[in-house]
Each structure stands twice: as structure tokens, then as C-alpha cells.
Design a protein around this motif. Sequence first.
Motif, mmCIF file in Angstrom:
data_model
loop_
_atom_site.group_PDB
_atom_site.id
_atom_site.type_symbol
_atom_site.label_atom_id
_atom_site.label_comp_id
_atom_site.label_asym_id
_atom_site.label_seq_id
_atom_site.Cartn_x
_atom_site.Cartn_y
_atom_site.Cartn_z
ATOM 1 N N LEU A 37 -3.910 3.819 -3.286
ATOM 2 C CA LEU A 37 -4.106 2.646 -4.130
ATOM 3 C C LEU A 37 -5.290 2.855 -5.052
ATOM 4 O O LEU A 37 -6.311 3.399 -4.630
ATOM 5 C CB LEU A 37 -4.347 1.403 -3.271
ATOM 6 N N LYS A 38 -5.146 2.398 -6.279
ATOM 7 C CA LYS A 38 -6.254 2.513 -7.224
ATOM 8 C C LYS A 38 -6.328 1.253 -8.063
ATOM 9 O O LYS A 38 -5.376 0.911 -8.782
ATOM 10 C CB LYS A 38 -6.087 3.727 -8.122
ATOM 11 N N GLU A 39 -7.459 0.571 -7.985
ATOM 12 C CA GLU A 39 -7.684 -0.640 -8.757
ATOM 13 C C GLU A 39 -8.285 -0.321 -10.125
ATOM 14 O O GLU A 39 -8.981 0.683 -10.284
ATOM 15 C CB GLU A 39 -8.649 -1.595 -8.024
ATOM 16 N N SER A 40 -8.044 -1.197 -11.062
ATOM 17 C CA SER A 40 -8.652 -1.104 -12.381
ATOM 18 C C SER A 40 -8.703 -2.499 -12.990
ATOM 19 O O SER A 40 -8.094 -3.433 -12.472
ATOM 20 C CB SER A 40 -7.865 -0.161 -13.290
ATOM 21 N N GLY A 41 -9.452 -2.610 -14.079
ATOM 22 C CA GLY A 41 -9.499 -3.874 -14.799
ATOM 23 C C GLY A 41 -10.740 -4.707 -14.576
ATOM 24 O O GLY A 41 -10.900 -5.763 -15.196
ATOM 25 N N GLY A 42 -11.621 -4.260 -13.704
ATOM 26 C CA GLY A 42 -12.849 -5.006 -13.491
ATOM 27 C C GLY A 42 -13.773 -4.915 -14.695
ATOM 28 O O GLY A 42 -13.548 -4.143 -15.624
ATOM 29 N N GLY A 43 -14.818 -5.727 -14.672
ATOM 30 C CA GLY A 43 -15.771 -5.698 -15.764
ATOM 31 C C GLY A 43 -16.677 -6.908 -15.736
ATOM 32 O O GLY A 43 -16.759 -7.625 -14.732
ATOM 33 N N TYR B 231 -10.860 -5.408 -3.968
ATOM 34 C CA TYR B 231 -10.054 -4.347 -3.391
ATOM 35 C C TYR B 231 -8.600 -4.791 -3.251
ATOM 36 O O TYR B 231 -8.337 -5.947 -2.904
ATOM 37 C CB TYR B 231 -10.564 -3.981 -1.992
ATOM 38 N N CYS B 232 -7.683 -3.871 -3.467
ATOM 39 C CA CYS B 232 -6.310 -4.138 -3.071
ATOM 40 C C CYS B 232 -6.009 -3.346 -1.801
ATOM 41 O O CYS B 232 -6.662 -2.334 -1.517
ATOM 42 C CB CYS B 232 -5.312 -3.801 -4.171
ATOM 43 N N ALA B 233 -5.057 -3.842 -1.063
ATOM 44 C CA ALA B 233 -4.699 -3.223 0.204
ATOM 45 C C ALA B 233 -3.202 -3.381 0.443
ATOM 46 O O ALA B 233 -2.586 -4.342 -0.026
ATOM 47 C CB ALA B 233 -5.485 -3.858 1.351
ATOM 48 N N ALA B 234 -2.633 -2.454 1.183
ATOM 49 C CA ALA B 234 -1.199 -2.466 1.474
ATOM 50 C C ALA B 234 -0.979 -2.563 2.968
ATOM 51 O O ALA B 234 -1.690 -1.922 3.759
ATOM 52 C CB ALA B 234 -0.540 -1.205 0.924
ATOM 53 N N GLY B 235 0.003 -3.355 3.350
ATOM 54 C CA GLY B 235 0.343 -3.493 4.756
ATOM 55 C C GLY B 235 1.839 -3.631 4.941
ATOM 56 O O GLY B 235 2.546 -4.024 4.019
ATOM 57 N N GLU B 236 2.296 -3.343 6.137
ATOM 58 C CA GLU B 236 3.720 -3.397 6.409
ATOM 59 C C GLU B 236 4.233 -4.818 6.497
ATOM 60 O O GLU B 236 5.425 -5.067 6.286
ATOM 61 C CB GLU B 236 4.041 -2.631 7.691
ATOM 62 N N SER B 237 3.364 -5.755 6.803
ATOM 63 C CA SER B 237 3.776 -7.151 6.943
ATOM 64 C C SER B 237 3.006 -8.026 5.964
ATOM 65 O O SER B 237 1.865 -7.731 5.624
ATOM 66 C CB SER B 237 3.526 -7.647 8.365
ATOM 67 N N PHE B 238 3.643 -9.115 5.558
ATOM 68 C CA PHE B 238 2.981 -10.107 4.705
ATOM 69 C C PHE B 238 2.049 -10.910 5.601
ATOM 70 O O PHE B 238 2.488 -11.730 6.399
ATOM 71 C CB PHE B 238 4.027 -11.001 4.061
ATOM 72 N N CYS C 296 -3.553 -2.919 -9.604
ATOM 73 C CA CYS C 296 -3.596 -2.018 -8.457
ATOM 74 C C CYS C 296 -2.366 -1.131 -8.538
ATOM 75 O O CYS C 296 -1.234 -1.621 -8.393
ATOM 76 C CB CYS C 296 -3.619 -2.798 -7.156
ATOM 77 N N ALA C 297 -2.581 0.140 -8.796
ATOM 78 C CA ALA C 297 -1.482 1.100 -8.883
ATOM 79 C C ALA C 297 -1.284 1.745 -7.526
ATOM 80 O O ALA C 297 -2.226 2.298 -6.952
ATOM 81 C CB ALA C 297 -1.790 2.144 -9.942
ATOM 82 N N ALA C 298 -0.071 1.676 -7.038
ATOM 83 C CA ALA C 298 0.252 2.247 -5.732
ATOM 84 C C ALA C 298 1.106 3.495 -5.897
ATOM 85 O O ALA C 298 1.955 3.563 -6.783
ATOM 86 C CB ALA C 298 0.989 1.222 -4.877
ATOM 87 N N SER C 299 0.866 4.456 -5.048
ATOM 88 C CA SER C 299 1.687 5.656 -5.051
ATOM 89 C C SER C 299 1.911 6.100 -3.615
ATOM 90 O O SER C 299 1.135 5.762 -2.729
ATOM 91 C CB SER C 299 1.022 6.774 -5.870
ATOM 92 N N GLY C 300 2.963 6.866 -3.413
ATOM 93 C CA GLY C 300 3.286 7.320 -2.076
ATOM 94 C C GLY C 300 4.649 6.831 -1.648
ATOM 95 O O GLY C 300 5.245 5.971 -2.299
ATOM 96 N N PRO C 301 5.126 7.336 -0.526
ATOM 97 C CA PRO C 301 6.453 6.982 -0.048
ATOM 98 C C PRO C 301 6.607 5.490 0.204
ATOM 99 O O PRO C 301 5.777 4.869 0.842
ATOM 100 C CB PRO C 301 6.567 7.764 1.273
ATOM 101 N N SER C 302 7.637 4.926 -0.376
ATOM 102 C CA SER C 302 7.983 3.517 -0.151
ATOM 103 C C SER C 302 6.854 2.557 -0.509
ATOM 104 O O SER C 302 6.706 1.515 0.113
ATOM 105 C CB SER C 302 8.389 3.296 1.318
ATOM 106 N N TRP D 200 -6.179 1.114 1.639
ATOM 107 C CA TRP D 200 -7.131 0.419 0.785
ATOM 108 C C TRP D 200 -7.462 1.250 -0.449
ATOM 109 O O TRP D 200 -7.507 2.486 -0.388
ATOM 110 C CB TRP D 200 -8.430 0.159 1.552
ATOM 111 N N GLY D 201 -7.713 0.551 -1.547
ATOM 112 C CA GLY D 201 -8.221 1.202 -2.731
ATOM 113 C C GLY D 201 -9.733 1.312 -2.668
ATOM 114 O O GLY D 201 -10.367 0.866 -1.701
ATOM 115 N N GLN D 202 -10.312 1.876 -3.716
ATOM 116 C CA GLN D 202 -11.759 2.102 -3.720
ATOM 117 C C GLN D 202 -12.526 0.917 -4.293
ATOM 118 O O GLN D 202 -13.746 0.861 -4.179
ATOM 119 C CB GLN D 202 -12.096 3.366 -4.514
ATOM 120 N N GLY D 203 -11.812 -0.017 -4.886
ATOM 121 C CA GLY D 203 -12.447 -1.232 -5.395
ATOM 122 C C GLY D 203 -12.800 -1.159 -6.866
ATOM 123 O O GLY D 203 -12.963 -0.084 -7.441
#
Length: 122
Positions: free
Chosen positions: A4-10, A95-102, A22-28, A112-115
Motif C-alpha cells: 500500500l502506498k498513500e499520497s495526496g497529503g500536504g 495511513y491506509c490499511a487492508a484487511g480480509e474483513s470489513f 491509497c494505491a494497492a498492489s499484490g494478489p487480490s 499498512w502503508g507508510q503514511g
Amino acid sequence: QVQLKESGGGLVQEGGSLRLSCAASGPSASSYAMGWFRQAPGKEREFVGAVAWNGGITYYADFVEDRFTISRVNANNTVFLQMNSLKAEDTAVYYCAAGESFDVAGVGYDYWGQGTQVTVSS
């Protein structure tokens, strides 16, 4: 594994708007629920909100007060946090984060991204 990679802060003045990505990459990557968190200096990380994997359900922390909107475009594996009517107390690293469940409790996020820094000047 999802990256995960965040952008747009300022820097923005109170009352202004920012849109974080938050750009996500990787399987599924598009099959994961996505959450946004923030951490202000000297404070614990707090849950901002989340979006289900298909974008059909969103949830926000009480302090958001209808100022923020989370959306996602799975075709691009990107999640957005639109922030309006920003206040000085919104200043934090987001930060953005990804999880299997809502998860609306803000736990259960595995990746987790780096923020990205958001600074709201008063």
C-alpha cells in the motif's frame, strides 16, 4: 501480500479540502476491505473509517461528522479519502490499511502503508 502506498497529503488551511489516495498492489488487492487511520503527534493511532471490498459499505468514526468520504476504484486498485471542512485537529499522519474483513472496530488490518502527512493550519 498487499503493498500500500498513500499520497495526496500536504498543508491546507482550516476549512479546506484534501483528497488522499491509497494505491494497492499484490494478489487480490481489490478483494480486501480498506481502512483509513491517523496518528497525531503524541497521540495513539485512531481509526478514521473503512470501505468494504466492493465499495458498497462504508463506516466512519464519530469525529468525522460527515466531513470525510471513503471510496474506491477496484479497476485501479485505489482507495480515496476525501476530506472536507478540515480542522486543525485533523493534523496527523494518515495511513491506509487492508484487511480480509470489513472491520469497523479498527482492528484486523494486516497490511499498512507508510503514511502521508496532513497539516491543517489555523
